[in-house]
Design an enzyme around this catalytic site. Sequence first.
Site, short mmCIF file in Angstrom:
data_model
loop_
_atom_site.label_atom_id
_atom_site.label_comp_id
_atom_site.label_asym_id
_atom_site.label_seq_id
_atom_site.Cartn_x
_atom_site.Cartn_y
_atom_site.Cartn_z
N GLY A 7 -0.94 13.07 0.80
CA GLY A 7 -1.40 12.14 1.85
C GLY A 7 -0.90 10.75 1.93
O GLY A 7 -0.98 9.94 1.04
N CYS A 42 -6.51 3.04 13.02
CA CYS A 42 -7.62 2.07 13.62
C CYS A 42 -6.90 1.51 14.92
O CYS A 42 -7.80 1.08 15.67
CB CYS A 42 -7.90 1.02 12.74
SG CYS A 42 -8.24 1.67 11.04
N ALA A 116 -5.25 12.22 -1.34
CA ALA A 116 -5.79 11.34 -0.29
C ALA A 116 -5.39 11.99 0.91
O ALA A 116 -4.65 11.61 1.92
CB ALA A 116 -4.77 10.06 -0.43
N GLY A 307 -11.21 2.91 7.11
CA GLY A 307 -10.04 2.34 6.45
C GLY A 307 -10.08 1.22 5.56
O GLY A 307 -9.12 1.05 4.47
N TYR A 432 -20.62 -25.87 7.86
CA TYR A 432 -21.11 -26.23 9.20
C TYR A 432 -20.44 -27.51 9.57
O TYR A 432 -20.26 -28.71 8.86
CB TYR A 432 -22.73 -26.55 8.83
CG TYR A 432 -23.04 -27.52 9.98
CD1 TYR A 432 -23.14 -27.11 11.37
CD2 TYR A 432 -23.36 -28.96 9.88
CE1 TYR A 432 -23.22 -27.84 12.49
CE2 TYR A 432 -23.87 -29.92 11.11
CZ TYR A 432 -23.76 -29.32 12.32
OH TYR A 432 -23.96 -30.19 13.47
P1 FAD Z 1 -5.58 9.18 6.45
O1 FAD Z 1 -5.08 7.77 6.82
O2 FAD Z 1 -5.94 10.07 7.49
O3 FAD Z 1 -4.41 9.92 5.78
C1 FAD Z 1 -4.23 11.23 5.16
C2 FAD Z 1 -2.98 11.72 5.42
O4 FAD Z 1 -3.02 12.80 4.63
C3 FAD Z 1 -2.41 12.46 6.88
O5 FAD Z 1 -1.27 11.61 6.93
C4 FAD Z 1 -2.40 13.72 6.50
O6 FAD Z 1 -1.42 14.06 7.34
C5 FAD Z 1 -2.24 14.05 5.29
N1 FAD Z 1 -2.30 15.22 4.79
C6 FAD Z 1 -3.64 15.95 4.68
N2 FAD Z 1 -3.35 17.25 4.08
C7 FAD Z 1 -2.29 17.09 3.69
C8 FAD Z 1 -1.53 18.44 3.06
N3 FAD Z 1 -2.24 19.36 2.49
N4 FAD Z 1 -0.24 17.85 2.76
C9 FAD Z 1 0.22 16.82 3.00
N5 FAD Z 1 -0.45 15.88 3.82
C10 FAD Z 1 -1.61 16.19 4.15
N6 FAD Z 1 -11.54 2.59 9.91
C11 FAD Z 1 -11.99 1.27 9.72
O7 FAD Z 1 -12.37 0.80 8.62
N7 FAD Z 1 -12.00 0.44 10.86
C12 FAD Z 1 -11.56 0.79 12.19
O8 FAD Z 1 -11.70 -0.05 13.05
C13 FAD Z 1 -11.11 2.11 12.29
N8 FAD Z 1 -10.95 2.63 13.49
C14 FAD Z 1 -10.40 3.96 13.93
C15 FAD Z 1 -10.16 4.38 15.01
C16 FAD Z 1 -9.78 5.64 15.08
C17 FAD Z 1 -9.27 6.03 16.21
C18 FAD Z 1 -9.68 6.54 14.10
C19 FAD Z 1 -9.18 7.94 14.21
C20 FAD Z 1 -10.05 5.99 12.82
C21 FAD Z 1 -10.46 4.70 12.58
N9 FAD Z 1 -10.86 4.26 11.54
C22 FAD Z 1 -11.21 2.89 11.16
C23 FAD Z 1 -10.89 5.15 10.19
C24 FAD Z 1 -9.49 5.01 9.16
O9 FAD Z 1 -8.39 5.31 10.07
C25 FAD Z 1 -9.46 5.89 8.12
O10 FAD Z 1 -10.65 5.67 7.34
C26 FAD Z 1 -8.16 5.80 7.26
O11 FAD Z 1 -7.28 6.36 8.01
C27 FAD Z 1 -8.45 6.96 5.98
O12 FAD Z 1 -7.27 6.74 5.20
P2 FAD Z 1 -7.18 8.02 4.31
O13 FAD Z 1 -5.75 7.71 3.60
O14 FAD Z 1 -8.29 8.51 3.57
O15 FAD Z 1 -6.58 9.16 5.34
#
Ligand code: FAD
Length: 554
Positions: A7, A42, A116, A307, A432
């Site tokens: 990930g 995000c 991840a 995030g 303040y």
């Molecule tokens: P991700 O960033 O999703 O990364 C996971 C990665 O793992 C992906 O690239 C995926 O392709 C890869 N993966 C999965 N399975 C496999 C596999 N078997 N083999 C290889 N690779 C794999 N959070 C906030 O805190 N504030 C915000 O304002 C906010 N806004 C958001 C808006 C949107 C539209 C979205 C969709 C999410 C938002 N989030 C926000 C949430 C935030 O984006 C996620 O919490 C964050 O990206 C999670 O990070 P992560 O590393 O856990 O997963």
Amino acid sequence: MDIVVIGGGACGLKAACRARRRNEEANITVVDASPYPSLGRCGLPYYIGGIVHTVDDLRKTLSGTVRDEDYFKKVKNIDVLTRTRAVKIDREKRIVKIVKPDGSEDELNYDYLVLATGARPIRLDIPNADADGVTTLFNPEDAEKILDMWDEGILEKAVIIGGGLIGMETAEALSNLDVEVTIVEIMDYILPALLDREMAMLVESYLREKGINVMTKSTVTEILTKDGRVSGVKINGTKEVPCDLVLMAVGVRPNVDLAVDCSLEVSKFGIKVDEYLRTSDERIFAGGDCVENKFLVTGDPIYTPMGSVANKHGRVIGDNITGGSSRFPGVLGTTIFKIFDLNVARTGLTEKRARELGYDVVTCLVPGPDRAHYYPHQKPIRIKLIADRKTGRILGAQIVGWGVVDKRIDVVVSAMHMNATVHDLANFDLAYAPPYAPAIDTLIHAANTVRNKMDGLLETISSFELKEKLDKGEDFVILDIRYEDEVRKFKRIEDSRVVHIPYNELRERYKELPMDKEIVIICQIGNRAYDVYRFLKSKGFNCKVLDGGLAFWF
Ligand code: FAD
């Protein structure tokens, strides 16, 4: 030492980079199924809305370099394998099987493995859910799909299923493209997981002012199509709403397939980890959207795909796979977002949830300015504080407004992390000067209002309760103490039970009020009503204050 990270999102790459900073010798490989490692998901709504111009802008460093495979190799000596999927974990042999972009298989050995894998967006299983024009917003491809429709001139109306954070942010983005937006929410108010009803209604009425249609207590039961493309949705099995795009914004689920497959402990909230973010296998750590978190208010497990959390997890994991012993204590469910000019922030428990959990709750609704009321450009904010009645411990907060809400919610978050009470918060030495805050910050005012309630100095009634009394035809008095010009200018309650005595005449005229009827005192934001409440109480009247004043009258 071999470190493999599955990930390449917020958590995975943060873990890899932190590990590199602590250990220059380790072989670090990140496997990512997507073509876009290090993507700031995000930012996707802002890409759709034209505020961010390219997907690569969501992967740039502060100095403008795109964080691609090349960057990670050259700058960090980390191998990032994109378009590469991890398909199996052999825990005994400590091997990860991968499928490369050309379809060939390979194996990676690990001493430490980091999961991840993030989350997956939920797709509703309703008729025609796979039609052209139905999407989630999770990947850049989803955003491109929406923008392509707009470029082709076939996107005029959109239905967003789900009135949560992503639904709100995308509503603004689509609206910026002049798309007519309808939000369909199954619960009886929007943002039900984040806000209590009266706070959500502030957002809802603002959305309507901005031309967004909001349908609550509504379920999309079918997607309607014409020639395989979306032409509308059916709501509650009857009403049809025409549209070109259906965005499913109904949440995400932890992506735990690999963890389940190799028999790691997993709950419905994600992969189970301890406070070091170690899974049930001591060689495997996990973080981000794929894991279960601990909710700091109750100590219970919770799913918080954010995030902000994923990045912190990454750092803790990076420490612990390189000999450190960092802990991640848990989360408060803090969330913030904006919709047009309105800022919305929350943390901890909602009042509704706190009551469901059996807390003896005391709350307040406090509207106020975000800086000195006489200072130019001061803007209104509305604060709801939720506390435990016996101890005063802060259980949660929600802040909605046009002014600065982020610093206030972060003060509450800091207080809650230290288990502070409203008594502590009331005396925090906050910064303040007139351009930044009122001398008694609106947040401190909220803490004091809760304390007044705990001390029996103030009793309030909510606007919902007041409406119910009016509808039931109860015999009571509403005392409007605003000045004439305010009554003319702002919203008022039109009812024969309303008596108008301005604030500055009340001490002379209070004898006009009935001693034998309940009196609900109303003013614009509740401040003056509290004064009058104390005065009338001292004279033996049976009275209450409308909580939050007419700022909360919908
Ligand atoms: P991700 O960033 O999703 O990364 C996971 C990665 O793992 C992906 O690239 C995926 O392709 C890869 N993966 C999965 N399975 C496999 C596999 N078997 N083999 C290889 N690779 C794999 N959070 C906030 O805190 N504030 C915000 O304002 C906010 N806004 C958001 C808006 C949107 C539209 C979205 C969709 C999410 C938002 N989030 C926000 C949430 C935030 O984006 C996620 O919490 C964050 O990206 C999670 O990070 P992560 O590393 O856990 O997963």
